[in-house]
Write an enzyme that holds these catalytic residues in place. Structure first.
Site, mmCIF file in Angstrom:
data_model
loop_
_atom_site.group_PDB
_atom_site.id
_atom_site.type_symbol
_atom_site.label_atom_id
_atom_site.label_comp_id
_atom_site.label_asym_id
_atom_site.label_seq_id
_atom_site.Cartn_x
_atom_site.Cartn_y
_atom_site.Cartn_z
ATOM 1 N N GLU A 76 -38.124 -14.007 -38.731
ATOM 2 C CA GLU A 76 -39.035 -14.822 -38.297
ATOM 3 C C GLU A 76 -39.832 -14.135 -37.136
ATOM 4 O O GLU A 76 -40.903 -14.421 -36.854
ATOM 5 C CB GLU A 76 -38.376 -16.363 -37.573
ATOM 6 C CG GLU A 76 -39.040 -17.302 -37.174
ATOM 7 C CD GLU A 76 -39.801 -17.894 -38.006
ATOM 8 O OE1 GLU A 76 -39.769 -17.556 -39.281
ATOM 9 O OE2 GLU A 76 -40.617 -18.901 -37.748
ATOM 10 N N ASP A 77 -39.006 -13.384 -36.373
ATOM 11 C CA ASP A 77 -39.615 -12.892 -35.082
ATOM 12 C C ASP A 77 -39.843 -11.266 -35.175
ATOM 13 O O ASP A 77 -40.324 -10.762 -34.177
ATOM 14 C CB ASP A 77 -38.703 -12.978 -34.057
ATOM 15 C CG ASP A 77 -38.299 -14.604 -33.830
ATOM 16 O OD1 ASP A 77 -39.086 -15.238 -34.330
ATOM 17 O OD2 ASP A 77 -37.392 -14.960 -33.066
#
Ligand code: MN
Length: 719
Positions: A76-77
């Site tokens: 996600e990051d």
């Protein structure tokens, strides 16, 4: 601060021989991916996944889960991808990371209770593997622990969501300690003043309380020892949120510190639970109506224990829970407890067979049967709510359907008109047939064609009552409309023979007279009756046509008007293929063998594209799963034009192409593409794509071309 070694030690303790090496690699990967990132409190970002992995190890999950916890924010990051993770850590870890990432993207903002319950079910159903949920819960717990660094309105939102969704989910899964900690953290952020007040009070009374706990424990211990019952004793304040809820429900502030205490006796054997209960009740007077046997009748989440309230040493009310070590493990770790118990010995008594938490029992039963924990893991990829499926609308809302529901059920649940005009559906971005069975977590999008209508076989495609009722209504209405048209046409045709028309009859009031004479309330009623042949046109004719005209007889002969009219209004089948007697089925003709009407054919059900029709002798037929084979035949009514490729070998002479084209033309065959090649030795290869109605036409045109001077051979080619 947690160190990686703490995590791996805990993992090895619960799972001797676990792949610690992989966990270390996951740590290194996560550290590299999150390099340079910090959390709001200024700490390196890596602290978060590390803490989450520690909670996951505390939950007694396995090495892939711990690794997934370390990696859970990388996709996600950071620039890391799911593919990277699969390449480095394998499918299992990748599946877990992907699952947690997907849960992250769900929108939980609806706090409405019903919706929250749906989301909880959705979460479970979607993740297919309970470990995904548990890693997610661990993630949420650490986020809640570090919530103070966020702005207040964000704190409130996250805390509310946690209280609505995640704490009940932890409870559902029976992981009590996690539920308790989540609830108290939510309490702290949602009702800060109340929380502080209660926490202070508990702190202030600590000394007094501990002395009291010791007193109770001493007496209990002596009593158990005297009777040879082995049991561990424990007394502690209940968690703050449960005290707060108790105050809210009872409507009274607690006036005694004893009200907030809970005592627990954990025994070795089941029989000792009931022995201990007897001893407690002989020692102190039980409070009537407060005894609960959750051993015989476990709570829906599988929780088992005896609960009783007694008047304690100083006449005050105290609560005591009694359970075995296994039950205690289950109470604290819930589903997660199973990862540690290879030989499940839970003596659960389940009397309510219709209990919708059958899945939990199922888990226990599997656990008993399976010695190999990895095999257990496979099976824990559960199908939890067996009778329902949960799918997403394009807006991200969740809808529940009975299992076996199709895109049509979905469409009708949105709007009746959408249902009627559904012509297809996309699930997770791919086109599916209308009979596709919705699966948990599917994102469903309906393809609508304005003006299109429900098919006759739709009744067999839907599961939900709503969709069934809507389709039935529609079909009834539609048949009625068709019958009105047929009735109109019948009257029109008949009276025309006598120089009349329906419009004239209406205008003159003649029709109204006839209707009332034959006891029809409306014109439509009469027309429907004609359509269904409940009344024959002959019976009406003497009233519609003046006697003198009728005597002269019809001005023109028209044989069997009914058949002609009926044909006109019967639905026409398109596609040219009949599948097992069903119509309205999407059929696809592949390029490989280009079947035409008359060729022996066979159909195969394909995912997302309806039924693919091949010639029986097509080489592709062998590549299909025989289970997908469907009996199909050509619709004799069909005038469907099908493309066919024909190759003509000839000498290269002027005018030959014109002769060939002429042959196609005179056979009524249209040419849709031509490609001609000539070679140096004055030979030509001509490829034609033509549109033909049927095999006879094709054969005829081929034999015509074969007769042309200069043509050496003609063949129909496959693909
Ligand atoms: Mn996270």
């Amino acid at each position: 601060m947690i160190r990686l070694d703490d995590v791996t030690e805990l993992l090895s303790k619960h799972h001797p021989g676990a792949d610690v090496e992989m966990v270390r690699r996951a740590y290194v990967f996560s550290a590299a991916a999150h390099r340079g990132q910090t959390r709001r409190n200024g700490e390196p970002y890596l602290v978060h996944p590390l803490e989450v992995s520690h909670i996951v190890a505390q939950l007694r999950l396995d090495a892939p889960s711990v690794a997934a916890a370390l990696l859970h924010d990388t996709v996600e990051d950071t620039v890391a991808t799911v593919e990277d993770i699969e390449a480095q850590f394998g499918k299992d870890v990748c599946f877990l990371v992907d699952g947690v990432t997907k849960l992250e993207k769900l929108n939980f903002h609806s706090a409405e209770e019903a919706a929250a319950e749906n989301f909880r079910k959705m979460l479970i159903a979607m993740s297919r593997d309970l470990r995904v949920i548990l890693v997610k819960l661990a993630d949420r717990l650490h986020n809640m622990r570090t919530l103070s660094h966020l702005p207040p309105e964000k704190q409130k939102r996250i805390a509310q969501e946690t209280l609505d969704i995640f704490a009940p989910l932890a409870n559902r899964l029976g992981v009590n300690w996690l539920k308790i900690e989540l609830e108290d953290l939510c309490f702290k952020y949602l009702y800060a003043d109340e929380y502080r007040e209660l926490a202070d009070l508990i702190k202030k009374t600590r000394r007094e309380r501990e002395q009291y706990i010791d007193r109770v424990n001493e007496q209990l211990d002596a009593e158990l020892k005297k009777h040879g019952v082995k049991g561990d004793l424990n007394g502690r304040p209940k968690h703050l949120w449960s005290i707060r809820q108790k105050i809210k429900i009872s409507g009274q502030a607690f006036d005694s510190l004893f009200d907030i205490l809970a005592f627990r006796i954990v025994t070795e054997r089941l029989s000792e639970c009931y022995e201990a209960l007897g001893l407690v009740h002989s020692l102190w007077k039980p409070v009537p109506g407060r005894f609960k046997d959750y051993i015989a009748l476990p709570k829906p989440n599988g929780y088992q224990s005896l609960h009783t309230s007694v008047m304690g040493p100083e006449g005050e009310r105290i609560e005591i829970q009694i359970r075995t070590e296994e039950m205690h493990q289950f109470a604290e770790f819930g589903v997660a407890a199973h990862w540690t118990y290879k030989e499940g010995q839970y003596g659960m008594h389940h009397r309510d067979a219709s209990d919708k938490f059958a899945w939990l029992r199922q888990l226990l039963e599997w656990q008993r049967d399976l010695q190999d924990p990895t095999e257990f893991m496979e099976i824990v990829k559960v199908d939890l709510f067996a009778d329902e499926v949960y799918v997403f609308t394009p807006k991200g809302e969740v809808k529940a359907f009975p299992r076996g529901a199709t895109p049509l059920d979905f469409a009708y649940s949105v709007h009746t008109d959408l249902g009627h005009e559904t012509t297809g559906a996309r699930v997770n971005g791919s086109i599916v047939p209308l009979r596709y069975e919705l699966q948990n977590g599917d994102a469903v999008e309906i393809i609508r064609t304005t003006g299109s209508k429900p098919g006759k076989d739709w009744m067999s495609l839907v599961r939900s009552g709503r969709a069934k009722a809507k389709i039935r209504n529609y079909l009834r209405q539609e048949t009625r409309e068709r019958m009105v048209l047929i009735g109109e046409e019948l009257i029109e045709k008949e009276v025309k023979k006598y120089g009349l028309s329906l419009t004239k009859l209406r205008r003159s009031g003649k029709l109204a007279e006839v209707l009332s004479k034959h006891k029809f309330r409306t014109e439509a009623e009469c027309l429907v009756a004609l359509g269904y042949e409940k009344i024959r046109i002959d019976a009406l004719l003497p009233d519609l046509v003046p006697a003198d005209k009728l005597e002269k007889g019809p001005q023109e002969a028209d044989s069997n008007p009914f058949a002609k009219v009926f044909k006109k209004f019967m639905p026409k089948r398109e596609g040219g293929i009949v599948v097992d007697g069903m119509d309205d089925i999407a059929t696809v003709f592949p390029k490989c063998c280009a079947p035409v009407h008359g060729d022996p054919i066979v159909g195969f059900v394909t995912r997302g594209r309806g039924i693919t029709i091949h010639r029986k002798d097509c080489v592709q037929v062998g590549n299909y799963d025989p289970a997908r084979r469907m009996d199909v035949h050509w619709d004799s009514q069909s005038r469907l034009l099908r493309p066919v490729d024909i190759r003509i070998y000839s000498v290269d002479t002027p005018g030959l192409l014109a002769s060939i084209s002429q042959s196609f033309h005179s056979a009524g065959v249209n040419i849709s593409a031509v490609n001609c090649k000539t070679s140096l030795d004055k030979r030509a290869v001509n490829n034609f794509t033509v549109l033909v109605n049927n095999l006879d036409q094709l054969r005829k045109v081929i034999s015509m071309i074969e007769k042309i001077d200069g043509v050496t051979s003609v063949e129909r080619i496959a693909g």
